[in-house]
Design a protein around this motif. Structure first.
Motif, PDB file in Angstrom:
ATOM      1  N   ASP A 459       0.850  -1.177   0.000  1.00  0.00           N
ATOM      2  CA  ASP A 459       0.000   0.000   0.000  1.00  0.00           C
ATOM      3  C   ASP A 459       0.899   1.244   0.000  1.00  0.00           C
ATOM      4  O   ASP A 459       2.006   1.205   0.547  1.00  0.00           O
ATOM      5  N   PRO A 460       0.466   2.348  -0.613  1.00  0.00           N
ATOM      6  CA  PRO A 460       1.320   3.544  -0.611  1.00  0.00           C
ATOM      7  C   PRO A 460       1.711   4.022   0.780  1.00  0.00           C
ATOM      8  O   PRO A 460       2.770   4.654   0.947  1.00  0.00           O
ATOM      9  N   SER A 461       0.911   3.740   1.780  1.00  0.00           N
ATOM     10  CA  SER A 461       1.248   4.158   3.137  1.00  0.00           C
ATOM     11  C   SER A 461       2.557   3.535   3.610  1.00  0.00           C
ATOM     12  O   SER A 461       3.283   4.128   4.411  1.00  0.00           O
ATOM     13  N   PHE A 462       2.873   2.337   3.111  1.00  0.00           N
ATOM     14  CA  PHE A 462       4.118   1.681   3.516  1.00  0.00           C
ATOM     15  C   PHE A 462       5.325   2.525   3.117  1.00  0.00           C
ATOM     16  O   PHE A 462       6.327   2.583   3.825  1.00  0.00           O
ATOM     17  N   HIS A 463       5.240   3.192   1.976  1.00  0.00           N
ATOM     18  CA  HIS A 463       6.308   4.085   1.535  1.00  0.00           C
ATOM     19  C   HIS A 463       6.310   5.402   2.306  1.00  0.00           C
ATOM     20  O   HIS A 463       7.367   5.999   2.521  1.00  0.00           O
ATOM     21  N   ASN A 464       5.129   5.887   2.684  1.00  0.00           N
ATOM     22  CA  ASN A 464       4.981   7.304   3.038  1.00  0.00           C
ATOM     23  C   ASN A 464       4.996   7.634   4.519  1.00  0.00           C
ATOM     24  O   ASN A 464       5.110   8.809   4.871  1.00  0.00           O
ATOM     25  N   TRP A 465       4.855   6.637   5.409  1.00  0.00           N
ATOM     26  CA  TRP A 465       4.862   6.977   6.840  1.00  0.00           C
ATOM     27  C   TRP A 465       6.183   7.639   7.248  1.00  0.00           C
ATOM     28  O   TRP A 465       6.211   8.540   8.100  1.00  0.00           O
ATOM     29  N   ALA A 466       7.288   7.200   6.628  1.00  0.00           N
ATOM     30  CA  ALA A 466       8.574   7.834   6.948  1.00  0.00           C
ATOM     31  C   ALA A 466       8.582   9.299   6.538  1.00  0.00           C
ATOM     32  O   ALA A 466       9.290  10.119   7.141  1.00  0.00           O
ATOM     33  N   ARG A 473      10.238  16.823  11.658  1.00  0.00           N
ATOM     34  CA  ARG A 473      11.552  17.135  12.213  1.00  0.00           C
ATOM     35  C   ARG A 473      11.823  18.635  12.144  1.00  0.00           C
ATOM     36  O   ARG A 473      11.750  19.246  11.084  1.00  0.00           O
ATOM     37  N   GLY A 474      12.108  19.238  13.275  1.00  0.00           N
ATOM     38  CA  GLY A 474      12.378  20.662  13.339  1.00  0.00           C
ATOM     39  C   GLY A 474      11.138  21.522  13.454  1.00  0.00           C
ATOM     40  O   GLY A 474      11.245  22.745  13.585  1.00  0.00           O
ATOM     41  N   GLY A 475       9.956  20.913  13.420  1.00  0.00           N
ATOM     42  CA  GLY A 475       8.715  21.657  13.548  1.00  0.00           C
ATOM     43  C   GLY A 475       8.177  21.633  14.963  1.00  0.00           C
ATOM     44  O   GLY A 475       8.767  21.020  15.869  1.00  0.00           O
ATOM     45  N   ALA A 476       7.056  22.283  15.157  1.00  0.00           N
ATOM     46  CA  ALA A 476       6.428  22.323  16.479  1.00  0.00           C
ATOM     47  C   ALA A 476       5.522  21.111  16.649  1.00  0.00           C
ATOM     48  O   ALA A 476       4.817  20.702  15.706  1.00  0.00           O
ATOM     49  N   ILE A 477       5.501  20.539  17.838  1.00  0.00           N
ATOM     50  CA  ILE A 477       4.669  19.367  18.077  1.00  0.00           C
ATOM     51  C   ILE A 477       3.187  19.705  17.902  1.00  0.00           C
ATOM     52  O   ILE A 477       2.381  18.843  17.533  1.00  0.00           O
ATOM     53  N   SER A 478       2.823  20.960  18.089  1.00  0.00           N
ATOM     54  CA  SER A 478       1.432  21.368  17.886  1.00  0.00           C
ATOM     55  C   SER A 478       1.025  21.311  16.412  1.00  0.00           C
ATOM     56  O   SER A 478      -0.166  21.364  16.098  1.00  0.00           O
ATOM     57  N   ASP A 479       1.992  21.206  15.503  1.00  0.00           N
ATOM     58  CA  ASP A 479       1.692  21.089  14.075  1.00  0.00           C
ATOM     59  C   ASP A 479       1.426  19.650  13.655  1.00  0.00           C
ATOM     60  O   ASP A 479       1.099  19.402  12.489  1.00  0.00           O
ATOM     61  N   PHE A 480       1.565  18.708  14.586  1.00  0.00           N
ATOM     62  CA  PHE A 480       1.399  17.303  14.192  1.00  0.00           C
ATOM     63  C   PHE A 480       0.027  16.999  13.602  1.00  0.00           C
ATOM     64  O   PHE A 480      -0.059  16.325  12.568  1.00  0.00           O
ATOM     65  N   PRO A 481      -1.085  17.471  14.186  1.00  0.00           N
ATOM     66  CA  PRO A 481      -2.381  17.110  13.587  1.00  0.00           C
ATOM     67  C   PRO A 481      -2.524  17.527  12.130  1.00  0.00           C
ATOM     68  O   PRO A 481      -2.981  16.742  11.287  1.00  0.00           O
ATOM     69  N   VAL A 482      -2.113  18.749  11.792  1.00  0.00           N
ATOM     70  CA  VAL A 482      -2.267  19.204  10.413  1.00  0.00           C
ATOM     71  C   VAL A 482      -1.261  18.511   9.492  1.00  0.00           C
ATOM     72  O   VAL A 482      -1.572  18.206   8.331  1.00  0.00           O
ATOM     73  N   CYS A 483      -0.056  18.213   9.979  1.00  0.00           N
ATOM     74  CA  CYS A 483       0.913  17.456   9.175  1.00  0.00           C
ATOM     75  C   CYS A 483       0.411  16.039   8.913  1.00  0.00           C
ATOM     76  O   CYS A 483       0.462  15.529   7.789  1.00  0.00           O
ATOM     77  N   ASN A 484      -0.072  15.417   9.966  1.00  0.00           N
ATOM     78  CA  ASN A 484      -0.594  14.054   9.848  1.00  0.00           C
ATOM     79  C   ASN A 484      -1.726  14.005   8.830  1.00  0.00           C
ATOM     80  O   ASN A 484      -1.778  13.128   7.958  1.00  0.00           O
ATOM     81  N   LYS A 485      -2.630  14.974   8.910  1.00  0.00           N
ATOM     82  CA  LYS A 485      -3.765  14.990   7.994  1.00  0.00           C
ATOM     83  C   LYS A 485      -3.334  15.288   6.569  1.00  0.00           C
ATOM     84  O   LYS A 485      -3.967  14.827   5.609  1.00  0.00           O
ATOM     85  N   SER A 486      -2.266  16.040   6.386  1.00  0.00           N
ATOM     86  CA  SER A 486      -1.828  16.360   5.030  1.00  0.00           C
ATOM     87  C   SER A 486      -1.283  15.134   4.307  1.00  0.00           C
ATOM     88  O   SER A 486      -1.261  15.103   3.073  1.00  0.00           O
ATOM     89  N   PHE A 487      -0.835  14.117   5.063  1.00  0.00           N
ATOM     90  CA  PHE A 487      -0.444  12.837   4.466  1.00  0.00           C
ATOM     91  C   PHE A 487      -1.631  11.879   4.431  1.00  0.00           C
ATOM     92  O   PHE A 487      -1.813  11.146   3.462  1.00  0.00           O
ATOM     93  N   ASN A 488      -2.412  11.850   5.504  1.00  0.00           N
ATOM     94  CA  ASN A 488      -3.567  10.966   5.682  1.00  0.00           C
ATOM     95  C   ASN A 488      -3.272   9.546   5.215  1.00  0.00           C
ATOM     96  O   ASN A 488      -3.844   9.046   4.249  1.00  0.00           O
ATOM     97  N   LEU A 489      -2.401   8.879   5.944  1.00  0.00           N
ATOM     98  CA  LEU A 489      -1.971   7.534   5.572  1.00  0.00           C
ATOM     99  C   LEU A 489      -2.841   6.486   6.245  1.00  0.00           C
ATOM    100  O   LEU A 489      -3.570   6.758   7.193  1.00  0.00           O
ATOM    101  N   SER A 490      -2.740   5.280   5.742  1.00  0.00           N
ATOM    102  CA  SER A 490      -3.609   4.186   6.183  1.00  0.00           C
ATOM    103  C   SER A 490      -2.909   3.336   7.227  1.00  0.00           C
ATOM    104  O   SER A 490      -1.760   2.918   7.043  1.00  0.00           O
ATOM    105  N   TYR A 491      -3.601   3.050   8.308  1.00  0.00           N
ATOM    106  CA  TYR A 491      -3.117   2.103   9.303  1.00  0.00           C
ATOM    107  C   TYR A 491      -3.361   0.669   8.828  1.00  0.00           C
ATOM    108  O   TYR A 491      -2.482  -0.182   8.883  1.00  0.00           O
ATOM    109  N   CYS A 492      -4.579   0.394   8.364  1.00  0.00           N
ATOM    110  CA  CYS A 492      -4.909  -0.982   7.967  1.00  0.00           C
ATOM    111  C   CYS A 492      -4.191  -1.374   6.690  1.00  0.00           C
ATOM    112  O   CYS A 492      -3.805  -2.543   6.515  1.00  0.00           O
ATOM    113  N   GLY A 493      -3.940  -0.426   5.768  1.00  0.00           N
ATOM    114  CA  GLY A 493      -3.190  -0.743   4.571  1.00  0.00           C
ATOM    115  C   GLY A 493      -1.745  -1.091   4.869  1.00  0.00           C
ATOM    116  O   GLY A 493      -1.084  -1.775   4.093  1.00  0.00           O
TER     117      GLY A 493
END
Length: 496
Positions: A459-466, A473-493
């Motif tokens: 699944d493409p998520s296997f490539h993209n979680w990294a 890296r180098g960003g604010a931890i408060s930016d994690f939700p919006v960064c995570n959503k901008s990738f929107n990767l699959s757990y089950c995939g």
């Protein structure tokens, strides 16, 4: 460049006799693969295969893509035990693949920089494995998950921070232990098609199309043009629904409610268009090997086209609100940046890669099925940040909408459905499909009876979680939700 490769060449959605795939001793195989990746190839798949059922010896198999040449290549190692020189030492994109091989087959990639389980730690959860730690007086650790506040699947995120700044993020997945690939052994079974449709529910059409194409390649026959056309229509509807939902979720993460509310409704409109074809909002039942489970006659196609035009117009309005808001741009720009060289090194695919300026789109690089006759233009944005990944999705909505408008007014004539021959024995088939998240790769190898000796799904998520870890890296931890959503990767995939 691919013409000089020592690997066996083939086109997307085709098959090759296993006896015609070149093999090397493991160390030579690693060197040959690394040399091709240094030239112009990228790694689509790297996996292990037991030489005999339950036997100790393992083969390594590689599938490479030469995007500029529209060509794939395959090769494998001779069976071996013990260890081999890690490909990851020279090729970062092999990092997770080699951890998976070690976990599944027990062969050690000697020199791997961070060898730990991908989905299991003995009988424990992945989070109980060692995590990388940054030392320092002001450094602290933040652990998030695997249980989350939303109704989502489990995933563990371990942050090393200095104040708000994220120095390092390590992601642990694999809590569900689904065993999807193990269930495919000895297939195809009566349940195989349904299992493929649930590899990742929001990419039902993509994975079903990949499986159907593999079966057609193994059977030596293409699906009728009408079925190929309907698969492309369904795949682009799947892209519209998920990109629209993602943009609404991104708007919600930065508290821009007009677009968030509009996209929530519009995602349902696109899902309902898929349901018009087959009665299921995720598209289950549309794709079947050698044929199609449903059709779209002229009356329904015309009605779908009218509804599509309305939904696209409303989506364009919602996007104009989003991109016209300075507060949104301030939260998207220069947040979660991944440099193009990092994206290439990690092997990112889909919008995550195209948002870094990389031209990677299976529909363009390795067209198969209906995309040989009607290509969707590639959308690239060079920024590498949340804004770029969101813009790629927004522009792909426009391109997919244009593609669907053209297709719904001029469908191909129906063909007589033919039975699909049994899979050829001792044959390898490879299929790539551009899902809304990126490249889906299915690899099937049959035994002497034509049954699945090995079936590998990437699944493409296997490539993209990294990529998500690098974006933080180098960003604010408060930016994690919006960064995570901008990738929107699959757990089950990922957890197969």
């Amino acid at each position: 460049m691919s013409s000089a490769t020592p690997f066996a060449l083939l086109a997307n959605a085709t098959a090759i006799r296993w006896a015609d795939v070149p093999e090397w001793p493991a160390s030579d195989f690693v060197r040959a693969t690394s040399a091709e990746l240094d030239r112009s190839a990228r790694l689509c798949a790297w996996f292990g295969m037991s030489e005999q059922e339950g036997g100790p010896a393992t083969r390594l198999v590689a599938v490479l893509a030469y995007d500029a040449d529209n060509t794939l290549a395959v090769g494998h190692s001779l069976p071996f035990n013990g260890s081999y020189p890690a490909l990851t030492v020279t090729q970062t994109q092999a990092h997770l693949f080699e951890r998976e091989v070690w976990e599944q087959h027990g062969v050690l990639p000697d020199g791997h920089p961070w060898l730990k389980p991908v989905r299991r730690a003995g009988d424990d959860a992945p989070a109980n494995s060692p995590f990388f730690r940054v030392e320092g007086g002001e450094v602290h650790e933040v652990a998030v998950g695997p249980v989350h506040a939303g109704v989502i699947e489990p995933g563990h995120f371990r942050f090393q921070c200095a104040g708000e700044e994220v120095l390092h993020l390590e992601i642990a997945l694999g809590y569900q232990h689904r065993g999807a690939e193990r269930a495919l052994q000895g297939g195809p079974h009566r349940a195989t098609m349904f299992q493929m449709e649930t590899v990742a529910g929001d990419a039902t059409i993509a994975h079903a199309t990949a499986y159907a194409s593999v079966m057609e390649a193994l059977g030596g026959r293409e699906a009728p043009l009408r079925a190929q056309w309907l698969r492309a229509v369904a795949l682009e509807l799947e892209r519209l629904a998920n990109h629209t939902g993602d943009l609404g979720a991104l708007a919600n993460d930065v508290a821009f409610l007009p677009t968030a509310a509009a996209c929530g409704k519009l995602r349902g409109d696109y899902l309902n268009l898929t349901a018009m074809i087959c009665g299921n909002r995720f598209g289950r039942g549309i794709v079947r090997p050698g044929t199609s489970g449903h059709d779209l006659e002229p009356e329904r196609a015309a009605r779908a086209g009218g509804l599509l035009m309305g939904a696209l117009a409303d989506t364009e309005q919602a996007m104009s609100w989003l991109w016209g808001a300075p507060s949104v741009r301030a939260r998207f720009e220069n947040v979660g940046r991944v440099h193009p060289s990092q994206a290439a090194s990690l092997g990112l695919v889909g919008p995550s890669a195209r948002g870094c300026g990389l031209v990677r789109d299976v529909r363009y690089d390795h067209p198969a099925g209906w995309y040989r006759f009607a290509q969707a233009p590639v959308v690239v944005w060079p920024g590498g940040d949340v804004f770029a990944r969101a813009r790629v999705r927004s522009l792909e909505i426009q391109r997919s909408g244009e593609f669907l408008r053209e297709q719904l007014v001029a469908p191909p004539d129906g063909d007589d459905l033919e039975s699909l021959p049994e899979p050829a024995p001792d044959t390898l088939a490879v299929t790539l499909v551009e899902s809304w998240r990126g490249e889906v790769c299915h690899v099937a190898l049959t035994d002497a009876a034509g049954r699945f000796r090995r079936y590998k799904i990437i699944d493409p998520s296997f490539h993209n979680w990294a990529g998500l870890a690098m974006a933080m890296r180098g960003g604010a931890i408060s930016d994690f939700p919006v960064c995570n959503k901008s990738f929107n990767l699959s757990y089950c995939g990922f957890d197969l």
